[in-house]
Design a protein around this motif. Sequence first.
Motif, mmCIF file in Angstrom:
data_model
loop_
_atom_site.group_PDB
_atom_site.id
_atom_site.type_symbol
_atom_site.label_atom_id
_atom_site.label_comp_id
_atom_site.label_asym_id
_atom_site.label_seq_id
_atom_site.Cartn_x
_atom_site.Cartn_y
_atom_site.Cartn_z
ATOM 1 N N ALA A 1 10.595 4.644 0.327
ATOM 2 C CA ALA A 1 10.748 4.076 1.667
ATOM 3 C C ALA A 1 10.689 5.174 2.722
ATOM 4 C CB ALA A 1 12.070 3.319 1.769
ATOM 5 N N GLY A 2 9.685 5.071 3.597
ATOM 6 C CA GLY A 2 9.553 5.994 4.719
ATOM 7 C C GLY A 2 9.518 5.237 6.025
ATOM 8 N N LYS A 3 9.325 5.966 7.103
ATOM 9 C CA LYS A 3 9.315 5.352 8.429
ATOM 10 C C LYS A 3 8.090 4.471 8.631
ATOM 11 C CE LYS A 3 9.479 6.507 13.369
ATOM 12 N NZ LYS A 3 9.548 7.610 14.368
ATOM 13 N N LYS A 4 6.952 4.885 8.076
ATOM 14 C CA LYS A 4 5.701 4.191 8.342
ATOM 15 C C LYS A 4 5.266 3.256 7.223
ATOM 16 C CE LYS A 4 3.960 7.869 11.343
ATOM 17 N NZ LYS A 4 2.871 8.865 11.561
ATOM 18 N N LEU B 1 21.995 2.258 -7.840
ATOM 19 C CA LEU B 1 20.752 2.937 -7.476
ATOM 20 C C LEU B 1 20.999 4.408 -7.169
ATOM 21 C CD1 LEU B 1 20.719 3.349 -4.103
ATOM 22 C CD2 LEU B 1 20.343 0.902 -4.207
ATOM 23 N N THR B 2 19.917 5.153 -7.286
ATOM 24 C CA THR B 2 19.910 6.564 -6.929
ATOM 25 C C THR B 2 18.778 6.800 -5.934
ATOM 26 O OG1 THR B 2 20.807 7.275 -9.048
ATOM 27 C CG2 THR B 2 19.639 8.924 -7.756
ATOM 28 N N SER B 3 19.076 7.477 -4.847
ATOM 29 C CA SER B 3 18.070 7.747 -3.820
ATOM 30 C C SER B 3 17.935 9.259 -3.630
ATOM 31 C CB SER B 3 18.475 7.091 -2.496
ATOM 32 O OG SER B 3 17.520 7.354 -1.494
ATOM 33 N N VAL B 4 16.707 9.724 -3.788
ATOM 34 C CA VAL B 4 16.407 11.137 -3.569
ATOM 35 C C VAL B 4 15.644 11.262 -2.249
ATOM 36 C CG1 VAL B 4 15.210 13.180 -4.442
ATOM 37 C CG2 VAL B 4 16.302 11.587 -6.036
ATOM 38 N N PHE B 5 16.149 12.074 -1.359
ATOM 39 C CA PHE B 5 15.512 12.266 -0.049
ATOM 40 C C PHE B 5 14.520 13.428 -0.136
ATOM 41 C CE2 PHE B 5 19.564 10.203 0.679
ATOM 42 C CZ PHE B 5 19.180 9.125 1.476
ATOM 43 N N GLU B 6 13.277 13.144 0.232
ATOM 44 C CA GLU B 6 12.206 14.110 0.061
ATOM 45 C C GLU B 6 11.194 13.939 1.182
ATOM 46 O OE1 GLU B 6 10.860 12.802 -3.786
ATOM 47 O OE2 GLU B 6 9.672 11.162 -2.954
ATOM 48 N N ASN C 1 20.513 16.563 -1.826
ATOM 49 C CA ASN C 1 19.573 15.554 -1.305
ATOM 50 C C ASN C 1 19.456 14.320 -2.196
ATOM 51 O OD1 ASN C 1 18.873 17.072 0.986
ATOM 52 N ND2 ASN C 1 17.328 18.216 -0.187
ATOM 53 N N GLU C 2 20.433 14.080 -3.050
ATOM 54 C CA GLU C 2 20.423 12.920 -3.937
ATOM 55 C C GLU C 2 21.721 12.142 -3.776
ATOM 56 O OE1 GLU C 2 18.793 13.258 -7.990
ATOM 57 O OE2 GLU C 2 20.725 12.464 -8.687
ATOM 58 N N VAL C 3 21.592 10.819 -3.586
ATOM 59 C CA VAL C 3 22.750 9.941 -3.414
ATOM 60 C C VAL C 3 22.725 8.879 -4.506
ATOM 61 C CG1 VAL C 3 23.889 8.264 -1.910
ATOM 62 C CG2 VAL C 3 22.811 10.299 -0.917
ATOM 63 N N THR C 4 23.847 8.711 -5.185
ATOM 64 C CA THR C 4 23.997 7.687 -6.224
ATOM 65 C C THR C 4 25.080 6.712 -5.804
ATOM 66 O OG1 THR C 4 23.310 9.218 -7.963
ATOM 67 C CG2 THR C 4 24.508 7.244 -8.646
ATOM 68 N N VAL C 5 24.765 5.417 -5.877
ATOM 69 C CA VAL C 5 25.701 4.380 -5.439
ATOM 70 C C VAL C 5 25.747 3.262 -6.470
ATOM 71 C CG1 VAL C 5 26.233 2.657 -3.663
ATOM 72 C CG2 VAL C 5 25.305 4.876 -2.995
ATOM 73 N N SER C 6 26.947 2.765 -6.733
ATOM 74 C CA SER C 6 27.135 1.586 -7.567
ATOM 75 C C SER C 6 28.088 0.646 -6.833
ATOM 76 C CB SER C 6 27.715 1.968 -8.928
ATOM 77 O OG SER C 6 27.947 0.813 -9.717
ATOM 78 N N ALA D 1 12.736 8.163 1.318
ATOM 79 C CA ALA D 1 13.727 8.012 0.262
ATOM 80 C C ALA D 1 13.040 7.464 -0.974
ATOM 81 C CB ALA D 1 14.844 7.080 0.704
ATOM 82 N N ASN D 2 13.241 8.136 -2.093
ATOM 83 C CA ASN D 2 12.700 7.681 -3.373
ATOM 84 C C ASN D 2 13.848 7.015 -4.136
ATOM 85 O OD1 ASN D 2 11.374 7.272 -5.760
ATOM 86 N ND2 ASN D 2 10.597 9.357 -5.940
ATOM 87 N N ILE D 3 13.801 5.679 -4.212
ATOM 88 C CA ILE D 3 14.922 4.898 -4.740
ATOM 89 C C ILE D 3 14.620 4.440 -6.156
ATOM 90 C CG2 ILE D 3 16.368 2.858 -4.388
ATOM 91 C CD1 ILE D 3 15.493 3.012 -1.395
ATOM 92 N N ARG D 4 15.560 4.698 -7.069
ATOM 93 C CA ARG D 4 15.447 4.246 -8.455
ATOM 94 C C ARG D 4 16.665 3.385 -8.792
ATOM 95 N NH1 ARG D 4 14.998 9.707 -8.826
ATOM 96 N NH2 ARG D 4 16.914 9.808 -10.062
ATOM 97 N N PHE D 5 16.439 2.325 -9.546
ATOM 98 C CA PHE D 5 17.521 1.419 -9.907
ATOM 99 C C PHE D 5 18.078 1.766 -11.280
ATOM 100 C CE2 PHE D 5 15.325 -0.988 -6.688
ATOM 101 C CZ PHE D 5 16.350 -1.653 -6.030
#
Length: 203
Positions: free
Chosen positions: A113-116, A73-78, A52-57, A88-92
């Motif tokens: 970042a969530g839907k609402k 950034l790294t995004s953890v889906f929770e 559930n964690e995505v890292t992108v450069s 999504a909990n996004i960290r730079f």
Amino acid sequence: EYLEYNDNFITDLNLTVQNQADSLSLFIRTEDVYAAGFYMPSFSVIGGARNNEVTVSARFSDTEKQRSALIGLTSVFERDPLTGDPRANIRFSPSSFSAQGQTWSIRGRGIRAGKKKVDVDRFVISSGGQSMRVYGTASSQKSDTLHFNMTHFDLAPLGNFVAGIGYTLDRGVTNGHADLVSVMKDPYISANLTIDSLSISGV
């Protein structure tokens, strides 16, 4: 290879994806990318996903116009502990972009970042004595506000985007603050900003 969709295109696309056990890795390299009026030569992306964690450069370098960027950034889906909604909990990781002889650093404690709603915790773009700081919450609630504070912030980097509609933003030094209330539904803005030395398309 040449891919085109509407006014967007990619040339010389090289894509590699590997799946090993419970992880996924991705590598993208292109000669040119043109999207939303923004040109990015020598564009590449390295990414990975696991648990559930995505890292992108991602990076690009335009030597002719002396522009470049590196965004990590790294995004953890929770799930939100209060509502149970996915987010999504996004960290730079260290990020920056350069243009017109200046380099701006990009940093932030995090973006949830969530839907609402979207919560922004101390997102900052800065270069020397100039900065733009963003914090607060974007949602459909009147009680939620997204705050922008600018200190000697030169708007020239935005010129890369307005160039796509036929204009160039050469300079515009901004000081002050702006508050965006209820960003996702019937938004309104309260601002106290001063812009000095504004120049658009040489005027």
